[in-house]
Enzyme design. Sequence first.
Site: not given
Length: 549
Positions: A285, A408, A358
């Site tokens: 990320e 994440c 995301k």
Amino acid sequence: MSSTVRSLKYLRTAVLLALAGGVHALAFAPDPLPSWSLAIVQVLALAVLVRAVDDAAYSWQAFLCGWWFGLVNFGVGLYWLFISMSHYGGLSALLSVAGVFTLSAFLALFTAIACGLSAWLRPVSIRGAPLAQGLAWAGAWASMEWLRGVLFSGFPWLNIGYAHVDGPLAGWAPLLGVHGMALFAAFTAAVVAALRLPFLASMRSTVPAFAMAFVLVATGGLLSRIEWSTIDGKLLNVRLVQGNIEQSQKFDPTLLEHGINSHLRLAAQPHGSNESSLDLIVLPETALPVFQDQLNSDVWEAWRGVAQSQDSSIVIGLPLRTMGLDGRWHLTNSAISFDADTPVQQLIAGTMPQRYDKRHLVPWGEYVPPGFEWFVQMLDMPLGEFDRGPVRQTPFEVGGQHLALNICYENVFGSELLPALLRGAGGDPAGSVLVNLSNLGWFGDTWALRQHLQISRLRSIETARPMVTSTNTGITASIDSHGRVMAELAPHQAGALQVAVQGMAGLTPYTRFGDASVLLLAGAFLVIAAWCRCRRGYPSGTVVQQLKA
């Protein structure tokens, strides 16, 4: 009972619950405790809370017992948030402690409600009461665990199911997910708590409950032997990059080139003599920590050169800034896939065909909750107001496999990963491999890294899909479809891990139905307990111990 004796009793209970809550917090990932002990420790520590709730005279006392246990449990288990706020966020130590305390106090309310509800549903004195109490406790606990994971965007970290990744209850994960494991772990803890001195006498009253707990655990062990998925396609040879860029340096403009070059060097390193040619290189990320159009075309040419020299596709995390159809700029925390043939203009514009945005954003990190602007202004962090990605995004196609990405802490929301594992409405393929890109550098060398890996392992068990994780500071790993870690890099060391990943096809019951099944089951537990309450009588404003006498 004199006030002094009563005060000493309350103090003893408070100390015991604090110790149990602290020990309970150790059960969510290996180290310092060995992996084989986590399930046992979790059940025994939670049984201390169940016993305290059972001994509480009133529901409000049970509520307080649950809140105190939860406060210590979350305070210890999430201590690493202090690192992100103090070391990297620029808050004073006092304010950072206050932040961890406030979050822990809020999360402990869910534990408290579960305890209060369980106490309200318990019977006075009936044959088979431990079974009814166990159902009430398990149903209340699992319901609150689920609610904690969805309310106010949710924070389901430290769900008790994660303590059982290496235990027999993990066999239930492909059917009921982490919440099903939590439901049965909570029931088992209630059965343990029902064992009292004299032991033989208590055993007689707990036989039905003990038998049910034994069946649940034994069945879980048998279920773990089932192959829920089948081999799909050929092996994918993957290089997982762990850049180990210090968080305090990652977003420093003067060190930007150093970070990019470090990732380029790790991605481009030559094959070992025993290593196969690569199909895919995965980077963490925000491995590129600035928007794609802020990078010089030479940087993108260098990355295309790596793809060409390795004859490989590249998946990398970065923020994207693109113009939407609504005529406004959209900012997203994203991952993209490209190869040597991808035009540089496409990379700079952010219009590459394979991208993932995301979806589940971090409060105060990727968006500011209404009313909390004052708190964000106190933090010295590169915060952004990102846009959310759509619910289902087409998996990346690489080497005949279909990569279902998440970024994440999205992987702690298991049900939100499921749409990518189902075929899309337009015939889009289902994901065959899970891929997680993370930057846990915010949390230093803490339990957060091991807890995150434990969460990833359970996602693989739930979905019967392998997962690869590429993280900035660790733990970068390859996990098979049974949740076993096949290879990993040591945390806080730069390196590249080459692994062979086998994509899988087929749907587990949990992938098909998500949390619906366990919510129905938890609801059924509560309904049965409520029926027993109405049928057999419960305390109403009177001390339970007096009624039992």
